[in-house]
Design a protein around this motif. Sequence first.
Motif, PDB file in Angstrom:
ATOM      1  N   GLN A 143      32.112  47.310  41.759  1.00  9.50           N
ATOM      2  CA  GLN A 143      31.776  48.133  42.697  1.00  9.50           C
ATOM      3  C   GLN A 143      31.618  47.103  44.422  1.00  9.50           C
ATOM      4  O   GLN A 143      31.525  47.150  45.215  1.00  9.50           O
ATOM      5  CB  GLN A 143      30.552  48.721  42.615  1.00  9.50           C
ATOM      6  CG  GLN A 143      29.576  49.451  43.208  1.00  9.50           C
ATOM      7  CD  GLN A 143      28.349  50.041  43.016  1.00  9.50           C
ATOM      8  OE1 GLN A 143      27.789  50.629  42.263  1.00  9.50           O
ATOM      9  NE2 GLN A 143      28.040  50.992  44.253  1.00  9.50           N
ATOM     10  N   ARG A 158      32.578  46.276  47.882  1.00 10.69           N
ATOM     11  CA  ARG A 158      31.722  46.992  48.702  1.00 10.69           C
ATOM     12  C   ARG A 158      31.416  45.862  49.351  1.00 10.69           C
ATOM     13  O   ARG A 158      31.226  45.441  50.837  1.00 10.69           O
ATOM     14  CB  ARG A 158      30.497  47.321  47.615  1.00 10.69           C
ATOM     15  CG  ARG A 158      29.884  48.163  49.234  1.00 10.69           C
ATOM     16  CD  ARG A 158      28.452  49.540  49.073  1.00 10.69           C
ATOM     17  NE  ARG A 158      27.925  48.438  47.383  1.00 10.69           N
ATOM     18  CZ  ARG A 158      27.018  47.572  48.353  1.00 10.69           C
ATOM     19  NH1 ARG A 158      26.813  47.133  49.571  1.00 10.69           N
ATOM     20  NH2 ARG A 158      25.655  46.234  47.126  1.00 10.69           N
ATOM     21  N   ASP A 162      25.833  50.190  51.490  1.00  3.18           N
ATOM     22  CA  ASP A 162      26.091  51.053  50.190  1.00  3.18           C
ATOM     23  C   ASP A 162      25.117  52.612  50.932  1.00  3.18           C
ATOM     24  O   ASP A 162      24.550  53.146  50.614  1.00  3.18           O
ATOM     25  CB  ASP A 162      25.184  50.870  48.613  1.00  3.18           C
ATOM     26  CG  ASP A 162      25.683  51.754  48.056  1.00  3.18           C
ATOM     27  OD1 ASP A 162      26.634  53.052  47.471  1.00  3.18           O
ATOM     28  OD2 ASP A 162      25.394  52.237  47.259  1.00  3.18           O
ATOM     29  N   ILE A 218      37.481  52.173  45.481  1.00  4.53           N
ATOM     30  CA  ILE A 218      36.478  52.464  44.127  1.00  4.53           C
ATOM     31  C   ILE A 218      38.691  52.558  43.640  1.00  4.53           C
ATOM     32  O   ILE A 218      38.582  52.494  42.845  1.00  4.53           O
ATOM     33  CB  ILE A 218      35.488  52.483  44.008  1.00  4.53           C
ATOM     34  CG1 ILE A 218      34.480  50.755  44.257  1.00  4.53           C
ATOM     35  CG2 ILE A 218      35.446  52.347  42.606  1.00  4.53           C
ATOM     36  CD1 ILE A 218      33.463  51.196  44.631  1.00  4.53           C
ATOM     37  N   GLY A 242      29.354  48.693  37.712  1.00  2.00           N
ATOM     38  CA  GLY A 242      28.566  49.341  39.390  1.00  2.00           C
ATOM     39  C   GLY A 242      27.717  50.186  38.920  1.00  2.00           C
ATOM     40  O   GLY A 242      27.005  51.037  37.941  1.00  2.00           O
ATOM     41  N   LEU A 245      27.084  52.167  40.774  1.00  2.68           N
ATOM     42  CA  LEU A 245      27.758  53.582  41.597  1.00  2.68           C
ATOM     43  C   LEU A 245      26.893  55.039  40.519  1.00  2.68           C
ATOM     44  O   LEU A 245      26.786  56.094  39.788  1.00  2.68           O
ATOM     45  CB  LEU A 245      28.645  53.458  40.149  1.00  2.68           C
ATOM     46  CG  LEU A 245      30.016  52.876  39.696  1.00  2.68           C
ATOM     47  CD1 LEU A 245      30.037  52.390  38.830  1.00  2.68           C
ATOM     48  CD2 LEU A 245      31.098  53.000  41.429  1.00  2.68           C
ATOM     49  N   TYR A 298      28.380  58.703  44.229  1.00  2.00           N
ATOM     50  CA  TYR A 298      30.132  58.238  43.467  1.00  2.00           C
ATOM     51  C   TYR A 298      30.323  59.097  42.782  1.00  2.00           C
ATOM     52  O   TYR A 298      31.293  59.455  41.597  1.00  2.00           O
ATOM     53  CB  TYR A 298      29.889  57.142  43.137  1.00  2.00           C
ATOM     54  CG  TYR A 298      29.492  55.603  43.455  1.00  2.00           C
ATOM     55  CD1 TYR A 298      30.265  54.839  44.443  1.00  2.00           C
ATOM     56  CD2 TYR A 298      28.486  55.280  44.073  1.00  2.00           C
ATOM     57  CE1 TYR A 298      30.642  53.850  45.164  1.00  2.00           C
ATOM     58  CE2 TYR A 298      27.836  54.525  45.185  1.00  2.00           C
ATOM     59  CZ  TYR A 298      28.923  53.398  45.654  1.00  2.00           C
ATOM     60  OH  TYR A 298      28.688  52.701  46.570  1.00  2.00           O
TER      61      TYR A 298
END
Length: 165
Positions: free
Chosen positions: A30, A34, A42, A52, A70, A72, A77
């Motif tokens: 991630q 990112r 984020d 992803i 990650g 996440l 997510y």
Amino acid sequence: MLRGPSGAGKTTVATAVRARLGRGVALVQQDVLRRVVLREHDVPGGLNIALIATVCRFSLDAGYHVILDGILAAARYGPMLRRLAADHRGRTTFFYLDVPFDETVRRHATRPQAGEFTAEDMHGWYPASGRLDVPGEQIIATTSSAEDSVDRIVAWVAGTGPDTA
């Protein structure tokens, strides 16, 4: 999928699992997609979420095992992760490194990127519970060493561990 708070040891474990399993394993991180590829914060609806998913799907379609690593966060997510798991034709599981906030801060202080963000920043990212609460989600406690965590995940991939039912 290997998830957990910042400083929980996700990248350490994911990298070791990949090294142990050898070729044919894609490591999708991630942070790399990112922060490095997109240079994106984020944020809700961020482009990294779709990227992803695309990288994971591409790698799976090419016959690779995929380790997605990650934070996440479940709120942001979770829908994408659940779709990936539902669409995957093979075995999928979620491992969550359940590490208390104070321990993540202690670990972060030992990392090369320790100066990039503060404990206050980390507190803002720390979920009350980062679990997705999906069937088969496996919790790895803070008492599990990195080596034990790697052994557990490799055994799951090989279908030989106690968590493979």
